[in-house]
Design an enzyme around this catalytic site. Structure first.
Site, PDB file in Angstrom:
ATOM      1  N   ARG A 291     -23.618  31.400   3.111  1.00 35.27           N
ATOM      2  CA  ARG A 291     -23.524  31.579   1.663  1.00 35.27           C
ATOM      3  C   ARG A 291     -24.810  30.773   0.895  1.00 35.27           C
ATOM      4  NH1 ARG A 291     -18.317  29.208  -0.872  1.00 35.27           N
ATOM      5  NH2 ARG A 291     -17.357  31.076  -0.246  1.00 35.27           N
TER       6      ARG A 291
ATOM      7  N   ARG B 140     -21.217  22.968  -6.224  1.00 38.32           N
ATOM      8  CA  ARG B 140     -21.643  24.096  -5.893  1.00 38.32           C
ATOM      9  C   ARG B 140     -22.413  25.054  -6.753  1.00 38.32           C
ATOM     10  NH1 ARG B 140     -17.421  26.019  -2.364  1.00 38.32           N
ATOM     11  NH2 ARG B 140     -16.610  24.433  -1.293  1.00 38.32           N
TER      12      ARG B 140
ATOM     13  N   LYS C 142     -14.756  20.256  -3.405  1.00 33.59           N
ATOM     14  CA  LYS C 142     -15.899  21.118  -4.166  1.00 33.59           C
ATOM     15  C   LYS C 142     -15.900  20.809  -5.513  1.00 33.59           C
ATOM     16  CE  LYS C 142     -13.476  24.908  -2.577  1.00 33.59           C
ATOM     17  NZ  LYS C 142     -12.959  26.255  -2.333  1.00 33.59           N
TER      18      LYS C 142
ATOM     19  N   LYS D 261     -17.477  22.376  -9.227  1.00 27.97           N
ATOM     20  CA  LYS D 261     -18.039  23.662  -9.819  1.00 27.97           C
ATOM     21  C   LYS D 261     -18.339  23.350 -11.421  1.00 27.97           C
ATOM     22  CE  LYS D 261     -15.785  26.651  -6.547  1.00 27.97           C
ATOM     23  NZ  LYS D 261     -14.825  27.733  -6.402  1.00 27.97           N
TER      24      LYS D 261
ATOM     25  N   CYS E 164     -11.653  39.602  -4.245  1.00 25.66           N
ATOM     26  CA  CYS E 164     -12.140  38.651  -3.098  1.00 25.66           C
ATOM     27  C   CYS E 164     -12.308  39.396  -1.736  1.00 25.66           C
ATOM     28  CB  CYS E 164     -11.146  37.525  -3.097  1.00 25.66           C
ATOM     29  SG  CYS E 164      -9.589  37.903  -2.076  1.00 25.66           S
TER      30      CYS E 164
ATOM     31  N   CYS F  51     -11.763  36.781   5.860  1.00 19.74           N
ATOM     32  CA  CYS F  51     -11.450  35.257   5.451  1.00 19.74           C
ATOM     33  C   CYS F  51     -10.415  34.596   6.231  1.00 19.74           C
ATOM     34  CB  CYS F  51     -10.942  35.585   4.063  1.00 19.74           C
ATOM     35  SG  CYS F  51     -10.316  33.889   3.083  1.00 19.74           S
TER      36      CYS F  51
ATOM     37  N   CYS G  11      -4.786  35.669  -1.298  1.00 17.72           N
ATOM     38  CA  CYS G  11      -4.012  34.484  -1.127  1.00 17.72           C
ATOM     39  C   CYS G  11      -3.955  33.769  -2.383  1.00 17.72           C
ATOM     40  CB  CYS G  11      -4.521  33.715   0.101  1.00 17.72           C
ATOM     41  SG  CYS G  11      -5.847  32.540  -0.480  1.00 17.72           S
TER      42      CYS G  11
ATOM     43  N   CYS H  18      -9.864  32.928  -5.584  1.00 18.20           N
ATOM     44  CA  CYS H  18     -11.276  33.298  -5.356  1.00 18.20           C
ATOM     45  C   CYS H  18     -11.959  34.389  -6.502  1.00 18.20           C
ATOM     46  CB  CYS H  18     -12.002  33.769  -4.273  1.00 18.20           C
ATOM     47  SG  CYS H  18     -11.505  32.346  -2.895  1.00 18.20           S
TER      48      CYS H  18
HETATM   49 FE1  SRM Z   1     -13.486  30.868  -2.567  1.00 16.36          FE
HETATM   50  C1  SRM Z   1     -12.038  29.342   0.132  1.00 16.36           C
HETATM   51  C2  SRM Z   1     -14.787  33.236  -0.901  1.00 16.36           C
HETATM   52  C3  SRM Z   1     -14.930  31.915  -5.400  1.00 16.36           C
HETATM   53  C4  SRM Z   1     -11.191  28.846  -4.805  1.00 16.36           C
HETATM   54  N1  SRM Z   1     -13.431  31.304  -0.776  1.00 16.36           N
HETATM   55  C5  SRM Z   1     -12.892  30.251   0.353  1.00 16.36           C
HETATM   56  C6  SRM Z   1     -13.225  30.813   1.706  1.00 16.36           C
HETATM   57  C7  SRM Z   1     -14.741  30.159   2.046  1.00 16.36           C
HETATM   58  C8  SRM Z   1     -12.123  30.818   2.557  1.00 16.36           C
HETATM   59  C9  SRM Z   1     -12.244  29.621   3.498  1.00 16.36           C
HETATM   60  O1  SRM Z   1     -12.135  28.500   3.089  1.00 16.36           O
HETATM   61  O2  SRM Z   1     -12.076  29.648   4.745  1.00 16.36           O
HETATM   62  C10 SRM Z   1     -13.641  32.444   1.243  1.00 16.36           C
HETATM   63  C11 SRM Z   1     -14.469  33.090   2.187  1.00 16.36           C
HETATM   64  C12 SRM Z   1     -13.903  34.524   2.253  1.00 16.36           C
HETATM   65  C13 SRM Z   1     -15.075  35.548   2.899  1.00 16.36           C
HETATM   66  O3  SRM Z   1     -14.661  36.039   3.982  1.00 16.36           O
HETATM   67  O4  SRM Z   1     -16.238  35.742   2.350  1.00 16.36           O
HETATM   68  C14 SRM Z   1     -14.013  32.287  -0.259  1.00 16.36           C
HETATM   69  N2  SRM Z   1     -14.749  32.130  -3.040  1.00 16.36           N
HETATM   70  C15 SRM Z   1     -15.039  33.239  -2.285  1.00 16.36           C
HETATM   71  C16 SRM Z   1     -15.904  34.039  -2.658  1.00 16.36           C
HETATM   72  C17 SRM Z   1     -17.036  34.763  -1.963  1.00 16.36           C
HETATM   73  C18 SRM Z   1     -14.957  35.372  -3.339  1.00 16.36           C
HETATM   74  C19 SRM Z   1     -15.745  36.540  -4.036  1.00 16.36           C
HETATM   75  O5  SRM Z   1     -14.899  37.437  -4.326  1.00 16.36           O
HETATM   76  O6  SRM Z   1     -16.962  36.392  -4.279  1.00 16.36           O
HETATM   77  C20 SRM Z   1     -16.535  33.299  -3.886  1.00 16.36           C
HETATM   78  C21 SRM Z   1     -17.516  32.417  -3.543  1.00 16.36           C
HETATM   79  C22 SRM Z   1     -18.103  31.881  -4.479  1.00 16.36           C
HETATM   80  C23 SRM Z   1     -19.553  31.095  -4.354  1.00 16.36           C
HETATM   81  O7  SRM Z   1     -20.497  31.735  -4.284  1.00 16.36           O
HETATM   82  O8  SRM Z   1     -19.664  30.022  -4.293  1.00 16.36           O
HETATM   83  C24 SRM Z   1     -15.438  32.342  -4.282  1.00 16.36           C
HETATM   84  N3  SRM Z   1     -13.117  30.391  -4.761  1.00 16.36           N
HETATM   85  C25 SRM Z   1     -13.989  31.043  -5.573  1.00 16.36           C
HETATM   86  C26 SRM Z   1     -13.454  30.768  -7.077  1.00 16.36           C
HETATM   87  C27 SRM Z   1     -13.857  31.380  -8.425  1.00 16.36           C
HETATM   88  C28 SRM Z   1     -14.856  30.560  -8.921  1.00 16.36           C
HETATM   89  O9  SRM Z   1     -15.452  29.432  -8.517  1.00 16.36           O
HETATM   90  O10 SRM Z   1     -15.327  30.894 -10.057  1.00 16.36           O
HETATM   91  C29 SRM Z   1     -12.332  30.067  -6.883  1.00 16.36           C
HETATM   92  C30 SRM Z   1     -11.264  29.368  -7.900  1.00 16.36           C
HETATM   93  C31 SRM Z   1     -11.901  28.180  -8.716  1.00 16.36           C
HETATM   94  C32 SRM Z   1     -11.850  27.064  -8.028  1.00 16.36           C
HETATM   95  O11 SRM Z   1     -12.362  26.422  -7.270  1.00 16.36           O
HETATM   96  O12 SRM Z   1     -10.550  26.618  -8.413  1.00 16.36           O
HETATM   97  C33 SRM Z   1     -12.129  29.758  -5.125  1.00 16.36           C
HETATM   98  N4  SRM Z   1     -12.084  29.340  -2.305  1.00 16.36           N
HETATM   99  C34 SRM Z   1     -11.155  28.771  -3.380  1.00 16.36           C
HETATM  100  C35 SRM Z   1     -10.278  28.022  -2.666  1.00 16.36           C
HETATM  101  C36 SRM Z   1      -9.135  27.075  -3.339  1.00 16.36           C
HETATM  102  C37 SRM Z   1      -9.512  25.864  -3.742  1.00 16.36           C
HETATM  103  C38 SRM Z   1      -8.585  24.720  -4.158  1.00 16.36           C
HETATM  104  O13 SRM Z   1      -9.057  24.101  -5.312  1.00 16.36           O
HETATM  105  O14 SRM Z   1      -7.682  24.750  -3.874  1.00 16.36           O
HETATM  106  C39 SRM Z   1     -10.507  27.954  -1.263  1.00 16.36           C
HETATM  107  C40 SRM Z   1      -9.720  27.353  -0.035  1.00 16.36           C
HETATM  108  C41 SRM Z   1      -9.965  25.849  -0.136  1.00 16.36           C
HETATM  109  O15 SRM Z   1     -11.104  25.434  -0.555  1.00 16.36           O
HETATM  110  O16 SRM Z   1      -9.419  24.862   0.708  1.00 16.36           O
HETATM  111  C42 SRM Z   1     -11.504  28.835  -1.159  1.00 16.36           C
HETATM  112 FE1  SF4 Z   2      -9.773  34.291   1.091  1.00 14.15          FE
HETATM  113 FE2  SF4 Z   2      -7.890  33.630  -0.400  1.00 14.15          FE
HETATM  114 FE3  SF4 Z   2     -10.275  33.195  -1.200  1.00 14.15          FE
HETATM  115 FE4  SF4 Z   2      -9.421  35.717  -0.911  1.00 14.15          FE
HETATM  116  S1  SF4 Z   2      -8.701  34.314  -2.421  1.00 14.15           S
HETATM  117  S2  SF4 Z   2     -11.322  34.977  -0.292  1.00 14.15           S
HETATM  118  S3  SF4 Z   2      -7.939  35.645   0.724  1.00 14.15           S
HETATM  119  S4  SF4 Z   2      -9.275  32.269   0.225  1.00 14.15           S
END
Ligand code: SRM
Ligand code: SF4
Length: 565
Positions: free
Chosen positions: A77, A146, A210, A212, A431, A437, A476, A480
């Protein structure tokens, strides 16, 4: 307030960070060990460098049966502040995804690119070539700030120039400074043993989790400012920047089985002048660094600190660190939220074209070759690119006379213009989920397009095609695709089953609520039909679907439709 509850053990990752010597860990050793995967400890440190180890979950069962290792690869990324990049950089990502990745490029919900499927042996070359076009992956993931979002509206003028300047100043002030990244991936000079590798903001342990940031322009919440740890809303008087309202403690992630985890919309905290912005952001991040929870990662996001200490304490502490008092936040009003798709004038005589990319996946398929189309357009016209937070892409700086040729190129490869896409599809996001994922429970990106087709049919039958509502699906509860802050959220609960959330709003100003649990995917179009029929009959004039659900209230809607949770 004590910095940590002393009787509680720090989480394992805190120890790994300290032992990593500013993010070096055993990365170099493991790059050369001949294995196709990294160890658990190294995976955690690699996240800071912008990559996740994944495996193809579609192949897991068969490979286990055959006694083979998982099909490991890395997701890389980048960090692209404001999603702004050159055509040359775009073409580099395109080429790298073809050469080393799974031939697709993914625009993320945070304005950057992910390349999936990179084998361990190719990550060094991939990262080097990303850096060749002046883009880094450091800070793509990990416990640090981030990718910072900026409204991608391609307007030229003093206000936007200033916002961009502040964006880059924020990135500079809040980025990791370790030399480990250059050392490992770009064969930079090694720091002599014992020589300090200064990390002024982050120290040895970086942030608890993280963090943001997003910059919105008042009236336009396309960045979903309330979903960020630190939301920054620019107030303007025409093209003059007046200052910023800061919002703190937004976040989506929650866990189905832990009731004390929750999504939270950021709370307005204060108003700062343009001159105060950078220092205020540094101070806010430093408070989370010093007081955030480092014992339980389920509660280490900034939102939990904000709720623990309360806004008055937090503001006072911020003022103390800044040595000045801060004004009250200004009133916020969002109504112009747009995805910035279609043709638009930039204000400098040139034009921009926002192109819809379904779920952000840039891919060539039979009869639909958006990857090839974009490659041709980038090569021929060399526009600046703005990635959007709704996983789309804007071609900027186009001349009026280019329009015909660009539209013809898109048409040749089966890519639709915005006006040919239904509102239901246009305002949907999923997502990645399966198969990459590791946290996915249910399908998302692979399931949503068909589901949208069925919902499109329902909407057409009810003659509601002009209505605008967002549909956001995730595999899940991590959130995301920000499913808890749209009109309709579909959150993976079990394979093929989703919790349905309603009563958010189109402008993303407040959270939605859970309406029904564990709904089989095939029942979702029918469920939405019932709700939309009710909406059609009982809405007030001009009322949007999300506002209607919020006005009626989730409990009343549940009673009305015999849903008991
Ligand atoms: Fe996310 C984890 C994909 C935006 C909340 N996110 C992940 C992981 C890396 C899974 C992992 O930890 O193994 C996913 C990778 C999937 C894959 O195969 O690509 C993943 N997140 C994404 C992306 C690619 C979704 C998308 O459709 O674009 C986004 C990449 C953003 C970037 O460029 O940095 C993405 N993730 C978000 C957002 C939305 C946002 O930030 O605007 C959120 C919700 C906002 C937030 O952070 O609260 C988000 N991702 C999470 C979380 C839950 C964090 C938490 O507070 O509990 C995880 C899991 C974790 O961090 O433990 C996670
Ligand atoms: Fe993976 Fe859950 Fe984020 Fe979808 S919402 S990319 S299933 S961690």
């Amino acid at each position: 307030m004590s910095e940590q509850d002393v009787d509680q053990q720090l989480s394992k990752i805190e120890g790994l960070k300290v032992a990593s010597r500013q993010l070096r860990g055993d990365i170099v050793k493991e790059l050369k060990n001949g294995k196709i995967y990294f160890t658990e400890e190294t995976i955690q440190i690699l996240k800071f460098h912008g990559m996740y180890q994944q495996d193809d979950r579609d192949l897991r069962a068969a490979r286990r049966k055959a006694g083979e290792e998982k099909a490991y690869s890395m997701m890389i990324r980048a960090r692209i502040p404001g999603g702004i990049l050159s055509s040359q950089a775009y073409l580099q990502f395109d080429r790298l995804s073809q050469t080393y990745g799974n031939q697709t490029l993914r625009v993320t919900t945070r304005q950057t690119f992910q390349i999936h499927g990179v084998l361990k042996e190719n990550i060094k070359q991939t990262i080097k070539e990303i850096n060749d076009v002046m883009i880094t992956t450091l800070g793509g993931c990990g416990d640090q700030v981030r990718n910072t979002l900026l409204c991608p509206f391609p307007h030229h003028g003093p206000l936007h120039d200033q916002l961009k300047e502040h964006l880059y100043q924020l990135v500079d002030a809040l980025s990791a400074k370790t030399k480990a990244y250059h050392e490992i991936w770009l064969d930079g000079e090694k720091i002599a043993f014992g020589e300090p590798d200064e990390e002024p903001l982050y120290g040895q342990t970086y942030l608890p989790r993280k963090f943001k940031l997003a910059i919105a322009i008042e009236g336009d919440n396309c960045v979903d400012v309330y979903a960020n740890d630190l939301g920054i809303v620019a107030h303007r008087d025409g093209d003059t920047l007046l200052g910023y309202t800061l919002l703190v403690g937004g976040g989506m992630g929650r866990n189905h089985t832990k009731a004390d985890t929750y999504a939270r919309a950021a709370s307005p905290l204060c108003f700062v002048t343009p001159e105060q912005l950078i220092d205020a952001a540094i101070a806010i991040v430093s408070i989370q660094r010093d007081h955030g929870n480092r014992t339980d990662r389920q509660h280490s996001r900034f939102k939990y600190l904000i709720d623990k200490v309360g806004l008055p304490w937090f503001k006072e502490e911020l003022e103390r660190r800044l040595g000045t008092s801060l004004s009250e936040p200004r009133a916020l009003h969002f109504e112009g939220t747009s995805d910035h798709l279609g043709w638009q004038a930039q204000g400098d005589g040139r034009f921009a074209l926002g192109i819809f990319i379904e779920n952000g996946r840039i891919i060539d398929r039979e009869g639909f070759q958006i990857k090839t189309a974009l490659r041709e357009i980038m090569t021929r016209f060399q526009p600046e690119i703005h990635l959007t937070t709704s996983q789309n892409l804007i071609l900027c700086d186009l001349e009026a006379q280019d329009r015909q040729e660009i539209e013809a190129t898109l048409k040749k490869y089966g890519v639709k213009l915005t006006e040919e896409i239904t509102n239901v599809r246009r305002f949907s996001m999923a997502c990645p989920s399966m198969p990459t994922c590791g946290l996915a429970i249910a399908e998302s990106e692979r399931a949503l397009p068909d589901l949208i087709s069925q919902i499109e049919q329902v909407v057409a039958e009810l003659s509601l095609q002009e209505e605008r509502f967002t549909i956001r699906m995730t595999g899940c509860p991590n959130g995301c695709a920000r499913p808890y802050i749209g009109d309709i959220g579909l959150v993976g609960r079990a394979p093929g089953k989703y919790d349905v959330y309603l009563a958010g709003d189109f402008y993303g100003t407040h959270l939605n609520e859970r309406f029904k649990e564990t709904v089989p995917i095939q029942e979702i179009p029918g469920l939405l039909r019932t709700l939309l029929e009710d909406f059609k009959v009982h809405r007030t004039a001009q009322e949007m679907f999300g506002d209607y659900c919020a006005r009626i209230g989730i409990v009343t809607l549940q009673e009305r439709f015999g849903i008991y949770v």
